[in-house]
Design a protein around this motif. Sequence first.
Motif, mmCIF file in Angstrom:
data_model
loop_
_atom_site.group_PDB
_atom_site.id
_atom_site.type_symbol
_atom_site.label_atom_id
_atom_site.label_comp_id
_atom_site.label_asym_id
_atom_site.label_seq_id
_atom_site.Cartn_x
_atom_site.Cartn_y
_atom_site.Cartn_z
ATOM 1 N N PRO A 282 2.668 -57.759 -20.131
ATOM 2 C CA PRO A 282 3.888 -57.908 -19.753
ATOM 3 C C PRO A 282 4.629 -56.913 -20.542
ATOM 4 O O PRO A 282 5.752 -56.353 -20.270
ATOM 5 N N GLU A 283 4.235 -56.645 -21.920
ATOM 6 C CA GLU A 283 4.934 -56.047 -22.920
ATOM 7 C C GLU A 283 5.076 -54.497 -22.600
ATOM 8 O O GLU A 283 5.807 -53.652 -22.911
ATOM 9 N N VAL A 284 3.321 -54.160 -22.132
ATOM 10 C CA VAL A 284 3.307 -52.629 -21.648
ATOM 11 C C VAL A 284 4.246 -52.323 -20.378
ATOM 12 O O VAL A 284 4.858 -51.479 -20.255
ATOM 13 N N GLN A 289 8.978 -49.740 -17.810
ATOM 14 C CA GLN A 289 10.144 -49.750 -17.152
ATOM 15 C C GLN A 289 11.301 -49.372 -17.965
ATOM 16 O O GLN A 289 11.953 -48.481 -17.290
ATOM 17 N N GLN A 290 11.163 -49.339 -19.233
ATOM 18 C CA GLN A 290 12.312 -48.899 -20.143
ATOM 19 C C GLN A 290 12.290 -47.432 -20.398
ATOM 20 O O GLN A 290 13.262 -46.856 -20.387
ATOM 21 N N PHE A 291 11.263 -46.767 -20.183
ATOM 22 C CA PHE A 291 11.117 -45.373 -20.844
ATOM 23 C C PHE A 291 10.405 -44.707 -19.831
ATOM 24 O O PHE A 291 10.223 -43.193 -20.095
ATOM 25 N N ARG A 292 10.248 -44.835 -18.536
ATOM 26 C CA ARG A 292 9.336 -44.127 -17.461
ATOM 27 C C ARG A 292 10.159 -42.995 -16.913
ATOM 28 O O ARG A 292 9.581 -41.912 -16.526
ATOM 29 N N GLY A 363 2.735 -55.650 -28.487
ATOM 30 C CA GLY A 363 4.009 -56.248 -28.362
ATOM 31 C C GLY A 363 4.968 -55.556 -28.371
ATOM 32 O O GLY A 363 5.084 -54.588 -27.741
ATOM 33 N N ALA A 364 6.205 -55.719 -29.237
ATOM 34 C CA ALA A 364 7.568 -54.789 -29.204
ATOM 35 C C ALA A 364 7.250 -53.879 -29.908
ATOM 36 O O ALA A 364 8.168 -52.769 -29.982
ATOM 37 N N GLU A 365 6.022 -53.612 -30.843
ATOM 38 C CA GLU A 365 5.750 -52.300 -31.428
ATOM 39 C C GLU A 365 5.993 -50.997 -30.478
ATOM 40 O O GLU A 365 6.495 -50.034 -31.128
ATOM 41 N N LEU A 366 5.427 -51.076 -29.169
ATOM 42 C CA LEU A 366 5.193 -50.071 -28.421
ATOM 43 C C LEU A 366 6.769 -49.484 -28.029
ATOM 44 O O LEU A 366 6.982 -48.213 -28.289
ATOM 45 N N LEU A 374 11.557 -40.813 -29.008
ATOM 46 C CA LEU A 374 12.512 -40.365 -27.883
ATOM 47 C C LEU A 374 13.849 -40.270 -28.463
ATOM 48 O O LEU A 374 14.799 -39.976 -27.843
ATOM 49 N N LYS A 375 14.256 -40.853 -29.891
ATOM 50 C CA LYS A 375 15.391 -40.813 -30.497
ATOM 51 C C LYS A 375 16.366 -41.575 -29.616
ATOM 52 O O LYS A 375 17.415 -40.889 -29.002
#
Length: 376
Positions: A282-284, A289-292, A363-366, A374-375
């Motif tokens: 789920p974290e991946v 979804q956020q950065f694709r 987890g949230a590290e990714l 990606l700034k």
Amino acid sequence: MKKSITRTCIVAISALAVFSCQPGKTKQLQLKGKIPGIDKGVFFIGPVSKMDPDYKGADTIRLKNGTFTYSCKIDSPQVYMITGNMATGEPGLLFWAENADVNMKVSSPQLKDAVFTGTLNQQDFTDYIKLQNQLSDQQAAIFKEAESLSEQDTVKRELLRKKYEDFEKGQRNGLGDFVHQHPATVISILALNDLFHQPSVDIKELEAAYNGLTKEVKAMPEARQFGHDLKQTIALQIGKTAPDFSLPDTSGKMVKLSSFRGRYVLLDFWASWCGPCRQENPEVRKAYQQFRDKNFTVLGVSLDDKKDKWTAAIAKDQLTWTHVSDLKGWNGDVQKRLYLISGIPANFLIDPSGVIVARDLRGAELAARLGKLLKL
């Protein structure tokens, strides 16, 4: 996942497994034992790397009046197992086999109470097994707690993830301490191989532990092999170019890692049967979804050996990125030889030029690391 520690231990043990049991005039392993409460019976014994439910690689031990003697010429010292019935799950006993006298003392009919004595290596091996059992119990407790959590228990899942990270750190420290405390024994090569296969292990930890071995131990073939593997590991460190490869996707089409050049890509090693991997998915997915749409994607490499279970897990976990696998489990060239994968989940974050910029993000590290890169 309890399998991960068990498998890691067996991988380390198997690295020392060259064996031969045959008659000879030279000194042999002489194992003697007595099991109270059992007058007759048959037990199986053999190199742990050769034991299986069919006992094809095993010899037999026959009790007479509760006692037994077993002799075997050991060409290369290694770990042996004694077990009653692997098919029914009866736990096996591990001991260090070399051409010397070894005694097995049991205080009850339960084999788990056995104590092996006779050599200095056996005492060191006993200490090593105690450490492994302690780590295994700690890991099992965490996994049991994880099984009770749903995907919606985000706060508890994050706390448990941090707890597991603390466990992994303690595991690395424990193995490193063992090697430093036992620099003149072959058993430290087992611990070094175990440390080598831990997630997020620091290369400096490995080098320090290896360099602390005596010259005599370093001269052993197993230690030389470890030194070779250590050099390979350096090639996978942050700042190095990720080794290229090609594997088939779910439709059989060959996919090359280098075809993702120009984008950030998370090279994610996982499997449908891996509980911690499924917990991390789920974290991946959230990061994908956020950065694709911002120059990021994921390439999943599965250590499954059954296609239906692999593809079912992809669908159930809603993993909509590219997936590849040779369906060879742990034994595929990419996972075993190129990326030296021995524990999952494991991942490598690769930049648009193909260079490894991070490893084993959990987890949230990714998402946090991608945001910085990606700034955003």
